[in-house]
Scaffold this active site. Structure first.
Site, PDB file in Angstrom:
ATOM      1  N   GLU A  60       0.727  -1.163  -0.251  1.00 16.34           N
ATOM      2  CA  GLU A  60      -0.041   0.627  -0.163  1.00 16.34           C
ATOM      3  C   GLU A  60       0.608   1.879   0.159  1.00 16.34           C
ATOM      4  O   GLU A  60       1.560   1.831   1.092  1.00 16.34           O
ATOM      5  CB  GLU A  60      -0.523   0.613   1.144  1.00 16.34           C
ATOM      6  CG  GLU A  60      -1.276   1.331   1.228  1.00 16.34           C
ATOM      7  CD  GLU A  60      -2.698   1.332   2.686  1.00 16.34           C
ATOM      8  OE1 GLU A  60      -3.576   1.949   2.870  1.00 16.34           O
ATOM      9  OE2 GLU A  60      -2.217   0.693   2.986  1.00 16.34           O
ATOM     10  N   GLU A  90     -11.611   2.996   6.461  1.00 19.26           N
ATOM     11  CA  GLU A  90     -10.996   2.916   6.897  1.00 19.26           C
ATOM     12  C   GLU A  90     -10.605   4.270   7.673  1.00 19.26           C
ATOM     13  O   GLU A  90      -9.517   4.959   6.803  1.00 19.26           O
ATOM     14  CB  GLU A  90      -9.438   2.569   6.526  1.00 19.26           C
ATOM     15  CG  GLU A  90      -7.867   2.492   7.499  1.00 19.26           C
ATOM     16  CD  GLU A  90      -6.996   2.051   7.024  1.00 19.26           C
ATOM     17  OE1 GLU A  90      -5.872   1.709   7.246  1.00 19.26           O
ATOM     18  OE2 GLU A  90      -6.476   3.106   5.869  1.00 19.26           O
TER      19      GLU A  90
END
Length: 252
Positions: free
Chosen positions: A136, A233
């Site tokens: 990520e 998130e």
């Protein structure tokens, strides 16, 4: 219809992980994911997942020494033993809880040695498990000095390793803050995307305001044929359950 996964690193973070899983089920999330579950006994987590019927979509490898500002180990030269121990730990926990994916955190590093180290450790990870390994890019504002900063860099790594279980974590928030043009990048990168996450830009709150119009984002994701839950998130302003109206109005 768009479905959502509660990221329990931020949502209901004031509760134990099993209690947070139960809260996610009570508030109609379709799945859950977390950051670092290692202090939670596996049997307790499994019991909560079985009770609620929710799937754990992902967890992260450990960051290292957080007191020293470490934010991952896999790209740190001379730290391969620690990085691989963290990968082994994450795979073991994922196996025991049937967690779908493992985010291998790169850490703060730069340069050719860091690149080579990250590639070696990722190659180790993808050959140790058939579960999805995620990488990520993190934005420079929230994670200064982090090795992996953009999707072009991530795609190059994924292409070089050519492992079928190595995928991109496409976090709309991080991509928007570092690169912009989220919808184009999402369509372009979809073949290598393993998970999608969301938060408002630039404040990382609930996805109901800010620079990204999430109803448009969700419509685009649906048009692209994405069927998996999208990871919420974000950092709640107050109690998590008080800020979930966006889930009911995301089609507006």
């Amino acid at each position: 219809m768009t479905s959502f996964s509660a990221n329990l690193g931020f949502l209901w973070a004031d509760r134990s992980l099993p209690a947070a899983i139960r809260a996610a089920r009570a508030h109609d999330f379709d799945a859950v994911e977390c950051h670092w579950p290692y202090e939670t006994p596996v049997l307790d987590l499994k019991a909560a997942l079985e009770e609620t019927g929710l799937k754990m979509l992902g967890l992260n490898t450990r960051r290292g020494d957080v007191s020293k500002g470490e934010n991952g180990l896999a790209a740190l030269p001379e730290r391969e033993d620690e990085a691989r121990a963290a990968i082994d730990e994450a795979i073991d926990y994922a196996n025991r809880t049937d967690t779908a994916a493992i985010h291998v955190m790169a850490g703060k590093a730069s340069g050719p040695k860091a690149q080579a180290t990250f590639l070696k450790n990722l190659d180790y990870a993808v050959t140790r498990t058939s579960r999805t390994i995620l990488i990520e890019p993190l934005n420079r504002h929230d994670a200064p000095g982090y090795f992996l900063t953009n999707t072009t860099q991530a795609r190059d790594i994924i292409t070089k390793l050519a492992a079928p279980n190595l995928k991109l974590m496409f976090d709309c928030y991080h991509v928007a803050r570092n690169e912009g043009d989220v919808l184009f990048r999402l369509q372009d990168l979809l073949p290598i995307v393993g998970h999608i996450q969301i938060a408002s830009v630039p404040d990382r709150r609930a996805p109901d305001h800010g620079e990204l119009h999430y109803p448009t984002v969700f419509s685009k994701i649906a048009d692209l044929g994405w069927k998996k839950p999208i990871g919420a998130e974000y950092k709640p302003v107050s109690a998590t359950e008080e800020g979930l109206d966006w889930m009911n109005s995301h089609l507006c």
